[in-house]
Design a protein around this motif. Sequence first.
Motif, PDB file in Angstrom:
ATOM      1  N   LYS A 109     -15.612   7.645   2.371  1.00 54.40           N
ATOM      2  CA  LYS A 109     -15.686   6.101   3.035  1.00 54.40           C
ATOM      3  C   LYS A 109     -14.199   4.704   3.070  1.00 54.40           C
ATOM      4  O   LYS A 109     -14.180   4.837   4.455  1.00 54.40           O
ATOM      5  CB  LYS A 109     -16.808   5.774   2.501  1.00 54.40           C
ATOM      6  N   ARG A 110     -13.580   5.600   2.609  1.00 53.05           N
ATOM      7  CA  ARG A 110     -12.525   4.155   1.710  1.00 53.05           C
ATOM      8  C   ARG A 110     -11.056   4.296   3.438  1.00 53.05           C
ATOM      9  O   ARG A 110     -11.283   4.275   3.998  1.00 53.05           O
ATOM     10  CB  ARG A 110     -12.192   4.468   0.846  1.00 53.05           C
ATOM     11  N   ILE A 111     -11.427   6.363   3.154  1.00 55.27           N
ATOM     12  CA  ILE A 111     -10.309   6.941   4.255  1.00 55.27           C
ATOM     13  C   ILE A 111     -10.840   6.498   5.508  1.00 55.27           C
ATOM     14  O   ILE A 111     -10.410   6.575   6.273  1.00 55.27           O
ATOM     15  CB  ILE A 111      -9.721   8.048   3.868  1.00 55.27           C
ATOM     16  N   ALA A 112     -12.288   6.689   5.863  1.00 48.76           N
ATOM     17  CA  ALA A 112     -12.078   6.533   7.486  1.00 48.76           C
ATOM     18  C   ALA A 112     -12.541   5.454   7.871  1.00 48.76           C
ATOM     19  O   ALA A 112     -12.608   5.127   8.814  1.00 48.76           O
ATOM     20  CB  ALA A 112     -13.709   7.617   6.994  1.00 48.76           C
ATOM     21  N   THR A 113     -13.263   4.102   6.986  1.00 49.16           N
ATOM     22  CA  THR A 113     -12.936   2.554   7.405  1.00 49.16           C
ATOM     23  C   THR A 113     -11.740   2.340   7.435  1.00 49.16           C
ATOM     24  O   THR A 113     -11.892   1.203   7.836  1.00 49.16           O
ATOM     25  CB  THR A 113     -14.018   1.523   6.039  1.00 49.16           C
ATOM     26  N   SER A 114     -11.109   2.316   5.895  1.00 47.37           N
ATOM     27  CA  SER A 114      -9.301   1.879   6.668  1.00 47.37           C
ATOM     28  C   SER A 114      -8.202   2.278   6.035  1.00 47.37           C
ATOM     29  O   SER A 114      -7.083   1.871   6.173  1.00 47.37           O
ATOM     30  CB  SER A 114      -9.884   0.738   4.571  1.00 47.37           C
ATOM     31  N   ASN A 115      -8.405   3.927   6.974  1.00 45.48           N
ATOM     32  CA  ASN A 115      -6.960   4.090   7.038  1.00 45.48           C
ATOM     33  C   ASN A 115      -6.372   3.904   6.118  1.00 45.48           C
ATOM     34  O   ASN A 115      -4.850   3.616   6.052  1.00 45.48           O
ATOM     35  CB  ASN A 115      -6.181   3.650   8.516  1.00 45.48           C
ATOM     36  N   ILE A 116      -6.382   4.628   4.564  1.00 50.55           N
ATOM     37  CA  ILE A 116      -5.748   4.976   3.372  1.00 50.55           C
ATOM     38  C   ILE A 116      -5.151   6.058   3.041  1.00 50.55           C
ATOM     39  O   ILE A 116      -5.305   6.308   3.608  1.00 50.55           O
ATOM     40  CB  ILE A 116      -6.661   4.628   2.583  1.00 50.55           C
ATOM     41  N   ASN A 117      -3.419   5.128   2.956  1.00 48.98           N
ATOM     42  CA  ASN A 117      -2.553   6.589   2.814  1.00 48.98           C
ATOM     43  C   ASN A 117      -2.011   6.181   1.264  1.00 48.98           C
ATOM     44  O   ASN A 117      -0.750   7.756   0.468  1.00 48.98           O
ATOM     45  CB  ASN A 117      -1.553   6.678   3.853  1.00 48.98           C
ATOM     46  N   CYS A 118      -2.024   5.562   0.389  1.00 49.98           N
ATOM     47  CA  CYS A 118      -1.681   5.175  -0.623  1.00 49.98           C
ATOM     48  C   CYS A 118      -2.598   5.315  -1.694  1.00 49.98           C
ATOM     49  O   CYS A 118      -2.986   4.016  -1.894  1.00 49.98           O
ATOM     50  CB  CYS A 118      -0.459   4.601  -0.539  1.00 49.98           C
ATOM     51  N   VAL A 119      -2.823   5.878  -2.658  1.00 51.48           N
ATOM     52  CA  VAL A 119      -3.447   5.444  -4.317  1.00 51.48           C
ATOM     53  C   VAL A 119      -2.544   5.307  -4.948  1.00 51.48           C
ATOM     54  O   VAL A 119      -1.246   6.056  -5.494  1.00 51.48           O
ATOM     55  CB  VAL A 119      -4.568   6.260  -4.132  1.00 51.48           C
ATOM     56  N   ALA A 120      -3.122   4.317  -5.849  1.00 57.50           N
ATOM     57  CA  ALA A 120      -2.820   4.774  -7.618  1.00 57.50           C
ATOM     58  C   ALA A 120      -3.975   5.221  -8.415  1.00 57.50           C
ATOM     59  O   ALA A 120      -4.804   4.894  -8.291  1.00 57.50           O
ATOM     60  CB  ALA A 120      -2.209   3.408  -8.216  1.00 57.50           C
TER      61      ALA A 120
END
Length: 250
Positions: free
Chosen positions: A193-204
Amino acid sequence: MNTKHHNTWRKRLQHLLQRAFNFSCLLCYQPSATTVCHWCENDLFFFDDTTYDENLLSCGLVSRHVKHCHYDALSVLGIYTGSVAHLIQKLKFSHSLAAGRILANWFYTKRIHSSRQLPQVLLPVPIHPTRLFSRHYNQATVLADDIGTLANIPVEQHWAIRTGRKTQHHLNRSDRATNAKSAFSLSTRCLDKRIATSNINCVAIVDDIITTGVTVNHLAQQLRKRYPQLTIHVWAMAFTPPPKSALLNE
């Protein structure tokens, strides 16, 4: 009011507050207006990220000992010894959330406050439900929440699950690898959900202690299989060096 009188009144007020509320340093137990007094803080060893270009994997004394083939960068506050170890133990075993807050604050101010690239989501390493029930909190989540609040980074608590009950710190290196493969897995939805809505490309991935790196490396491997586009960092409060490591002389 001039500066001299202002400082005098400030010192008197600090003294009254210390007496009224019994404020003391978590490490030396002397009266202190802060959770850890500046004398104790100045005595601690912290890794210098500027020396390693914000990636401790550039330090051979660490990278040779830590498994890291599935994540991109490692940032650690200090060595798991002395006062840093004492604070982590207080957080894990004495329900001292204040110890967690001071570690998170140090990590923010000394590690990521001026970082060139910050992750968009923090992922605390999960603990087994039985241990969560007895402890009432996951120390990695406490640290991630405090750091996330300071850095304005959201925390995703339910990205992975732990089913195995064996604790990693009782196992040798090879047994840790075997245990991690069976003990940790991604949750059903994970970061979908986070990747689909927020275009996340970096996590820790956030943990309290990194020893061999097997746990975080396995979790990073699972993340990378599912989300190949992700840049994955690992954040930890302390690193446990091997016996006779030169780091123990710092």
